[in-house]
Design an enzyme around this catalytic site. Structure first.
Site, mmCIF file in Angstrom:
data_model
loop_
_atom_site.group_PDB
_atom_site.id
_atom_site.type_symbol
_atom_site.label_atom_id
_atom_site.label_comp_id
_atom_site.label_asym_id
_atom_site.label_seq_id
_atom_site.Cartn_x
_atom_site.Cartn_y
_atom_site.Cartn_z
ATOM 1 N N PRO A 1 0.801 -1.193 0.030
ATOM 2 C CA PRO A 1 -0.051 -0.054 0.011
ATOM 3 C C PRO A 1 0.736 1.423 0.061
ATOM 4 O O PRO A 1 0.222 2.563 0.306
ATOM 5 C CB PRO A 1 -0.812 -0.267 1.502
ATOM 6 C CG PRO A 1 0.191 -0.863 2.250
ATOM 7 C CD PRO A 1 0.866 -1.813 1.233
ATOM 8 N N GLY A 2 2.008 1.210 -0.003
ATOM 9 C CA GLY A 2 3.006 2.619 -0.315
ATOM 10 C C GLY A 2 3.634 2.944 0.992
ATOM 11 O O GLY A 2 4.344 3.898 0.630
ATOM 12 N N ASP B 1 2.648 -2.102 -8.784
ATOM 13 C CA ASP B 1 1.913 -2.958 -8.426
ATOM 14 C C ASP B 1 1.140 -3.751 -9.522
ATOM 15 O O ASP B 1 0.433 -3.011 -10.286
ATOM 16 C CB ASP B 1 1.246 -2.813 -7.064
ATOM 17 C CG ASP B 1 0.923 -3.893 -6.190
ATOM 18 O OD1 ASP B 1 1.575 -4.045 -5.239
ATOM 19 O OD2 ASP B 1 -0.149 -4.658 -6.397
ATOM 20 N N CYS C 1 7.734 -10.499 3.847
ATOM 21 C CA CYS C 1 7.074 -10.372 5.212
ATOM 22 C C CYS C 1 6.723 -11.665 5.671
ATOM 23 O O CYS C 1 5.811 -12.276 6.377
ATOM 24 C CB CYS C 1 5.749 -9.511 5.307
ATOM 25 S SG CYS C 1 4.580 -9.714 4.509
#
Length: 431
Positions: A255-256, A276, A373
């Site tokens: 999301p930036g 993206d 992640c």
């Protein structure tokens, strides 16, 4: 009329477990149907049930002769919601039972009121005599068996600690926009606002709050002076270490948060391109850029292809690779149930493809920061070792003195999410 809170929770969990929808997509839909003051209770029920799902499923199985199926299936999830409240919430038992039974009509299972009532009351009677010592690991630790096995192989000394960290509610980390305040100045503003913090990360300056607060209570949030971002994610911009006039690519950027952090730290880079594959997720990137008054070229593109690229090579590339998300389970407990063992091979192949493609876009002497992640070695250290072995002009830069291949932050380590970073330099063979 607002939807019964337990009914909303049951519908939400039903959508995640049986329909494969993500909690972050489904929860807002259910929140829109309830009284706004009940939002926190709905969130607690949904996140809580997904954290301890195997344990609750085990309880229901032991209390019922046969499972609820077909049109009655949603009532199964209502029972999970009721049991979660009885086991883990401070709501009085009689109120939990009454409110859960009262949710049946909203789920079109009025005829099951007696059954729901009986099961919850039976649970209260047997609760005092429970012995969980002989349960299978999947139930005892509330994680899928395949994932526990992978952790036992990858982290024989740490696997139990990782599983325990995944079950704890995540803390709130904030990122100070250095264009407005240095860390010391912002800490003073927090103290003035009566907001307590417990840690400041040495490397990135990330601030850990003692407890979560409404974002609009953070000094200057609406002015772009601060953002919410986990301490582990805040390492990316620091490690990438962009310089003035660099041409920078943030790959898989939504999301930036990392895009914006890079621009905050190095406002005089030459150009920032954020790509993206999901167009709807790029809306969040643009919203973050706008709030922080930053500029980037935002492009919907497949990172494994080059049909979007203008031919100009990049000095720095951040590749935040698509991954299993196994490092952020404490924030997204639905990952445990949406992710399957077979997904890992598919993801590692996609990561290889994107990594190879991004490498071809990098200038000689340029650097690429690979990030996930995830905490699974297949996606991280093993992935990078294989790439280095196969790529003649790739040189791994050591970023953690205790780890030879990148930097693996384990879930809960220093109160951070699980994250992996590897910094790779492109050798210039002509020099």
């Amino acid at each position: 009329m607002a939807l019964n809170i337990r009914a909303a929770a049951a519908k939400c969990i039903f959508a995640v477990i049986d329909k494969g929808r993500s909690l972050s997509d489904e929860l807002p839909l259910q929140i829109s149907k309830i009284d706004p003051k009940d939002k926190a209770l709905l969130q607690e029920c949904c996140y809580g049930v997904l954290r301890v799902l195997p344990e609750l499923e085990y309880e229901v199985r032991s209390l019922m002769d046969k499972p609820l199926v077909g049109k009655q299936r949603v009532a199964h999830f209502l029972l999970l919601v009721g049991l979660y409240q009885l086991k883990y919430m401070r709501i009085p038992d009689h109120a939990c039972v009454a409110e859960t039974v009262a949710a049946c009509p909203a789920l079109k299972c009025n005829h099951l009121k007696g059954l729901v009532n009986a099961i919850l009351r039976n649970f209260l009677r047997k609760k005092a005599n429970e012995d969980n010592s002989t349960l299978p690991d999947a139930i005892k630790y509330n994680h899928p068996g395949w994932f526990i096995k992978k952790l036992q192989i990858g982290y024989p000394n740490d696997w139990e600690r990782i599983l325990a960290a995944n079950q704890i509610k995540p803390p709130m980390w904030i990122r100070v926009n250095r264009q407005h305040h240095n860390i010391k100045e912002y800490l003073a503003l927090l103290i003035e606002a009566g907001i307590n913090f417990s840690n400041v990360d040495d490397k990135s300056g990330a601030i850990l709050l003692t407890k979560a607060v409404d974002v609009y209570k953070l000094p200057g949030f609406e002015l772009g002076h601060v953002s919410i971002q986990d301490g582990a994610a805040q390492q990316a911009a620091v490690l990438l270490n962009c310089q003035p006039n660099d041409n920078v690519l943030d790959c898989c950027a939504a999301p930036g948060g990392k895009t914006c952090h890079i621009l905050e730290l190095t406002p005089d880079i030459g150009k920032m391109t954020a790509i993206d594959i999901e167009e709807n997720r790029l809306i969040r990137v643009q919203e973050n850029l706008t709030r922080l008054n930053l500029t980037a070229e935002v492009i919907t593109a497949d990172a494994a292809k080059q049909d979007w690229w203008n031919g100009e090579k990049f000095d720095r590339i951040l590749l935040d690779a698509p991954c299993s998300g196994t490092g952020v389970i404490r924030r997204h407990p639905d990952i445990k149930w949406l992710r399957k063992a077979t997904d890992i091979d598919i993801l590692t192949k996609l990561q290889q493809e994107i990594l190879k493609n991004c490498w071809s876009l990098l200038k000689p002497n340029g650097t690429l920061l690979y990030a996930t992640c995830s905490i699974l070695p297949e996606e991280n250290s093993q992935q990078i070792q294989a790439f280095i072995n196969q790529t003649a002009d790739a040189e791994l830069i050591q970023i953690n003195q205790n780890q030879s291949i990148g930097w693996q932050i384990l879930s809960g380590e220093n109160n951070m999410d699980g994250f992996y970073y590897a910094l790779i330099k492109k050798k210039n063979h002509s020099s």
